[in-house]
Scaffold this active site. Structure first.
Site, PDB file in Angstrom:
ATOM      1  N   ASN A  88       0.779  -1.305   0.164  1.00  0.00           N
ATOM      2  CA  ASN A  88      -0.112  -0.022   0.056  1.00  0.00           C
ATOM      3  C   ASN A  88       1.025   1.280   0.053  1.00  0.00           C
ATOM      4  OD1 ASN A  88      -2.617  -1.572   0.240  1.00  0.00           O
ATOM      5  ND2 ASN A  88      -1.843  -1.903   2.324  1.00  0.00           N
ATOM      6  N   GLY A  94      -4.194   3.208   1.863  1.00  0.00           N
ATOM      7  CA  GLY A  94      -4.550   2.907   3.177  1.00  0.00           C
ATOM      8  C   GLY A  94      -3.311   2.605   3.852  1.00  0.00           C
ATOM      9  N   HIS A 101       6.607  -1.479   2.945  1.00  0.00           N
ATOM     10  CA  HIS A 101       6.479  -2.973   3.364  1.00  0.00           C
ATOM     11  C   HIS A 101       5.695  -3.637   2.425  1.00  0.00           C
ATOM     12  CE1 HIS A 101       3.368  -0.271   5.321  1.00  0.00           C
ATOM     13  NE2 HIS A 101       2.606  -1.179   5.062  1.00  0.00           N
ATOM     14  N   LEU A 102       6.223  -4.801   2.012  1.00  0.00           N
ATOM     15  CA  LEU A 102       5.154  -5.942   1.279  1.00  0.00           C
ATOM     16  C   LEU A 102       4.468  -6.741   2.305  1.00  0.00           C
ATOM     17  CD1 LEU A 102       7.945  -7.062  -1.167  1.00  0.00           C
ATOM     18  CD2 LEU A 102       6.650  -4.931  -1.501  1.00  0.00           C
TER      19      LEU A 102
HETATM   20  P1  5GP Z   1      -0.446  -0.840   5.916  1.00  0.00           P
HETATM   21  O1  5GP Z   1      -1.615  -0.516   6.338  1.00  0.00           O
HETATM   22  O2  5GP Z   1       0.676   0.305   6.110  1.00  0.00           O
HETATM   23  O3  5GP Z   1      -0.244  -1.326   4.435  1.00  0.00           O
HETATM   24  O4  5GP Z   1       0.253  -2.116   6.661  1.00  0.00           O
HETATM   25  C1  5GP Z   1       1.007  -1.874   8.032  1.00  0.00           C
HETATM   26  C2  5GP Z   1       0.689  -3.230   8.894  1.00  0.00           C
HETATM   27  O5  5GP Z   1       1.353  -3.168   9.973  1.00  0.00           O
HETATM   28  C3  5GP Z   1      -0.795  -3.532   9.141  1.00  0.00           C
HETATM   29  O6  5GP Z   1      -1.299  -4.796   8.732  1.00  0.00           O
HETATM   30  C4  5GP Z   1      -0.630  -3.728  10.803  1.00  0.00           C
HETATM   31  O7  5GP Z   1      -1.521  -4.794  11.346  1.00  0.00           O
HETATM   32  C5  5GP Z   1       0.848  -3.759  11.012  1.00  0.00           C
HETATM   33  N1  5GP Z   1       1.434  -3.346  12.134  1.00  0.00           N
HETATM   34  C6  5GP Z   1       1.028  -2.212  12.754  1.00  0.00           C
HETATM   35  N2  5GP Z   1       1.693  -2.115  13.827  1.00  0.00           N
HETATM   36  C7  5GP Z   1       2.315  -3.433  14.019  1.00  0.00           C
HETATM   37  C8  5GP Z   1       3.403  -3.703  14.976  1.00  0.00           C
HETATM   38  O8  5GP Z   1       3.747  -3.001  15.931  1.00  0.00           O
HETATM   39  N3  5GP Z   1       4.058  -4.967  14.807  1.00  0.00           N
HETATM   40  C9  5GP Z   1       3.663  -5.806  14.006  1.00  0.00           C
HETATM   41  N4  5GP Z   1       4.340  -6.904  13.806  1.00  0.00           N
HETATM   42  N5  5GP Z   1       2.915  -5.352  12.881  1.00  0.00           N
HETATM   43  C10 5GP Z   1       2.221  -3.954  13.019  1.00  0.00           C
END
Ligand code: 5GP
Ligand code: ZN
Length: 115
Positions: A88, A94, A101-102
């Site tokens: 994303n 979102g 990150h992938l």
């Molecule tokens: P995005 O929404 O930016 O594509 O994905 C971010 C991801 O990071 C989400 O799926 C969320 O669950 C994960 N995430 C957020 N905080 C943490 C954390 O402290 N530890 C881990 N392992 N994942 C996290």
């Protein structure tokens, strides 16, 4: 970056279920898994999103991240039934953590298109 959540995971300041590391990348379990296998594959060096991975270094990094994710997918036993790799970028997609990150998702039938 000191105040970046994923940089803090790379630095070991915040615990994570780490699955694999290389010199340039780290893979760990998403804290809010959306599939039986839901890993995040990140560069160890801070880059905010795909749109910020520019030039020759950016291209190399993106290639290495994708190859690393595919390697892990095979190790997780996902090759046979398949998996999804998604990233994303920005508000409309979102993105909630501004460190590239992938998402590697597998272990169940995934629907398409995503929301
Ligand atoms: P995005 O929404 O930016 O594509 O994905 C971010 C991801 O990071 C989400 O799926 C969320 O669950 C994960 N995430 C957020 N905080 C943490 C954390 O402290 N530890 C881990 N392992 N994942 C996290
Ligand atoms: Zn970061």
């Amino acid at each position: 970056m000191a105040d970046c959540l994923f940089c803090r995971i790379v630095a070991g300041e915040i615990p994570a279920a780490i699955v694999k590391r290389s010199d340039a990348a780290l893979a760990f379990r998403d804290i809010d898994a959306k599939a039986p296998v839901h890993l995040l594959v990140i560069p160890t060096k801070h880059v905010a999103a795909v749109r910020d991975a520019k030039g020759a270094d950016g291209e190399r990094l993106l290639g290495r991240l994708l190859a690393f994710a595919a390697e892990i997918a095979a190790e997780q036993g996902l090759d046979r039934d398949g998996y999804r790799i998604v990233t994303n970028t920005g508000r409309n997609a979102g993105q909630s953590v501004d460190h590239l990150h992938l998402h590697l998702l597998g272990g169940r039938k995934l629907t398409w298109p995503p929301g």
